[in-house]
Design an enzyme around this catalytic site. Sequence first.
Site, PDB file in Angstrom:
ATOM      1  N   GLU A   1      51.309  32.366  30.251  1.00 56.01           N
ATOM      2  CA  GLU A   1      52.675  31.961  29.900  1.00 56.01           C
ATOM      3  C   GLU A   1      53.571  32.301  31.089  1.00 56.01           C
ATOM      4  O   GLU A   1      53.567  33.439  31.557  1.00 56.01           O
ATOM      5  CB  GLU A   1      53.153  32.709  28.657  1.00 56.01           C
ATOM      6  CG  GLU A   1      54.525  32.269  28.190  1.00 56.01           C
ATOM      7  CD  GLU A   1      54.986  32.995  26.944  1.00 56.01           C
ATOM      8  OE1 GLU A   1      56.128  32.732  26.499  1.00 56.01           O
ATOM      9  OE2 GLU A   1      54.223  33.829  26.419  1.00 56.01           O
TER      10      GLU A   1
ATOM     11  N   LYS B   1      53.916  43.192  29.336  1.00 55.27           N
ATOM     12  CA  LYS B   1      55.002  42.496  30.027  1.00 55.27           C
ATOM     13  C   LYS B   1      56.363  43.098  29.669  1.00 55.27           C
ATOM     14  O   LYS B   1      57.270  43.141  30.503  1.00 55.27           O
ATOM     15  CB  LYS B   1      54.969  41.001  29.689  1.00 55.27           C
ATOM     16  CG  LYS B   1      53.913  40.232  30.460  1.00 55.27           C
ATOM     17  CD  LYS B   1      54.034  38.749  30.218  1.00 55.27           C
ATOM     18  CE  LYS B   1      53.013  37.979  31.034  1.00 55.27           C
ATOM     19  NZ  LYS B   1      53.076  36.522  30.771  1.00 55.27           N
TER      20      LYS B   1
ATOM     21  N   ARG C   1      40.023  43.768  26.708  1.00 56.25           N
ATOM     22  CA  ARG C   1      41.168  43.759  27.616  1.00 56.25           C
ATOM     23  C   ARG C   1      40.979  44.835  28.687  1.00 56.25           C
ATOM     24  O   ARG C   1      40.363  45.873  28.444  1.00 56.25           O
ATOM     25  CB  ARG C   1      42.428  44.037  26.807  1.00 56.25           C
ATOM     26  CG  ARG C   1      43.708  44.027  27.608  1.00 56.25           C
ATOM     27  CD  ARG C   1      44.902  44.195  26.688  1.00 56.25           C
ATOM     28  NE  ARG C   1      46.137  44.248  27.439  1.00 56.25           N
ATOM     29  CZ  ARG C   1      47.307  43.839  26.982  1.00 56.25           C
ATOM     30  NH1 ARG C   1      47.373  43.344  25.765  1.00 56.25           N
ATOM     31  NH2 ARG C   1      48.386  43.924  27.710  1.00 56.25           N
TER      32      ARG C   1
END
Length: 778
Positions: free
Chosen positions: A262, A492, A482
């Site tokens: 994104e 983020k 992850r």
Amino acid sequence: MVEALDLFLKIGLDERTAKNTIANNKVTSNLIAVIKEANVTNGCERSMGNLLYTVATKFPANALMHRPKLLEYIVSSKIKTPAQVEAAFAFFTITGSEDLDISKFEEACGVGVEVSIEDIEHTVDEMFEEKKSAILEQRYRTNVGDLFAHVRKKQPWADPKVVKQLIDLKIYELLGEKTAADNEKPVKKKKEKVVKEEEDKTIIEEEINPYLIFPTPEENYKVHTEVYFSDRPVLRACNSKETLEKHLKRTGGKVLTRFPPEPNGYLHIGHAKAMFVDFGLAKERDGYCYLRYDDTNPEAEKKEYIDHIEEIVSWMGWKPFKITYTSDYFQELYDLAVELIRRGCAYVDHQTGDEIKEYREKKMNSPWRDRPISESLKLFNDMKNGLIEEGKATLRMKQDMQSDNFNMYDLIAYRIKFTPHPHAGDKWCVYPSYDYAHCIVDSLEDITHSLCTLEFETRRASYYWLLDALSLYQPYVWEYSRLNITNTVMSKRKLNRLVTENYVDGWDDPRLMTLAGLRRRGVTSTAINAFVRGIGITRSDGSMIRLERLEYHVREELNKTASRAMVVLHPLKVVITNLEPSSVIDLDAKKWPDAPNDDASSYYKVPFSNVVYIEQTDFRMKDSKDYYGLAPGKTVLLRYAFPIKCTEVVLSDDKKTVVEIHAEYDPFKKTKPKGVLHWVAQPSPGVDPLKVEVRLFDKLFLSENPGELDNWLDDLNPESKVIIPCAYAVPPLQFAEVDDKFQFERLGYFVADKDSTPEKLIFNRTVTLRDNYGKASK
């Protein structure tokens, strides 16, 4: 498996090795592929077969496109020794996916170089003369591997068998028959054993092909996900034979993956793992990977982030098949949403965000869930045409509010936002959600493997429910763990706060684990990819990878690629009293540890004058046995120069602070001191050395897992950035350009920073010389 065993025996593997290989499906698949690429399915000599086995287990993943070229050289016997193959691996690791320079490749691998037995004998004799006293002391406990490595450094392309035979013969000539004392087993130190095991582990983790766990596109007819409902039969997600055949016809059976960030921030090292998985699988299977911007939220996306992502993907060594945007499919997504309503699988809802949250917590249906299809169709069209206010309506998927999976609680498919889109312009005022758009665009782009991290695992049910509801092709979904690294944060939200509230100096601050920050710190993309490959692709979640493990891979590469230079961070003046003030001696200093004597390009000139500077920490008023620096009356060696002996110490008025040292140098190098110091001299009388700024970066946070702390900002390391405004450097560093990398001897690895100006160069410390990986991994 019988066919594979026969194939392995044909290339000369012994039966035990061949059977052990077959027990490992991943290595078996790799070796079969290598044998076929090399076109030796009918067999070959054992020596060649062993090289092929090495290629199958150790070839660098970032350069698989060049594997056929290496195999061509092995089969033609242009490359015929393990040393040449290892040199090829090192060359390809640095080259990555770039075009291959054949002349440089052949030079790096010693193609065409013949080393005579006389040359080898001469090198072995020289080494034994140099190490004779140590060998006589250690006798048959001498590490023959070290001797072998010493010869290989001087003669890298020598026949290893001949080298071993000559070393064994020379040892016997020097020591004679073994005595009873020689046969006694030495006591092994526990600490060394642990470190060795860790080093072996590092090697093993890089041998395994991480992509062998993934099925082929042709296998995507199997049921691999079951979605359970409270009010209807189980959905066994899979493609029909007809759907899969159509997909394979469109794609030619190629593997198609996607890297879908994104564009609402800068990429971090966790994205490097995602790239390695997505681009790496496609490359390994001779397929393609899309770079797809998941731009469904017009309020968060920025052109700055889009440009950064494209540039950083290229820097990481990956080349997208196509660059697409989710917004490219806004019309198709809207049309499919209309179809979803027609099929009774979606409805327009008027609940507020708080009401939706409350109803989900109570597992209650929305009051508008069962409204007529025609009514939802009209309202959705009104939403698209801007006739309904923002926040007054959403389109929700009619899933299962009684499910045990909260990601099946009638997720939002569309919401109203009167915000122009950075890529699509002002055409739309309704925008799809991630949960709606992601799986559909995967299907529209014929993605074969939809790969994501484990936090998306609970969304798998919704993913397949939607594709099944619309009768669309279903990609194979797989989640992996992850990447979490100690002493940093990678969410983020937290990164954005660090940047916007000026706790760090922008997204490319060298203390951050953003890829821009790591690049500015001097970390290379190949080191990052080697680190990610070493970790592997697994589903074991919750593990924290120590920062030292990344630093290990950084050192491994920079030790081979960074040229050496000398810089003094905290200068202490040393006056050489027996050298004329007007005298300046130009000396040769090595750019590389193994610089050949006849290669002038491997050396740089350093001036030696009667005023030199050493580190303040390299001098003490009181000497000790375990101290190798300078002290009153003591002699040390200045690197690449001469021994110097401290004859006088000049103190300040407080009678404690050392102002300068007086010393005498030994021009004939008769003394052989143990201590070796780096130094920088005045280039000419009365002229200061080159002044540079050095920035010493360290861990950003004091705790290993600061993200779990309530007051995580209080854990920031106050010593994470230390600026030394006036260090002294050797003259050649004045020609350093931004991103040039160096090893400052005895200090660490450094890179020229973008803040440098013609008047003042700035260097960032990438990593120290000390390697804590083995210790940290105990």
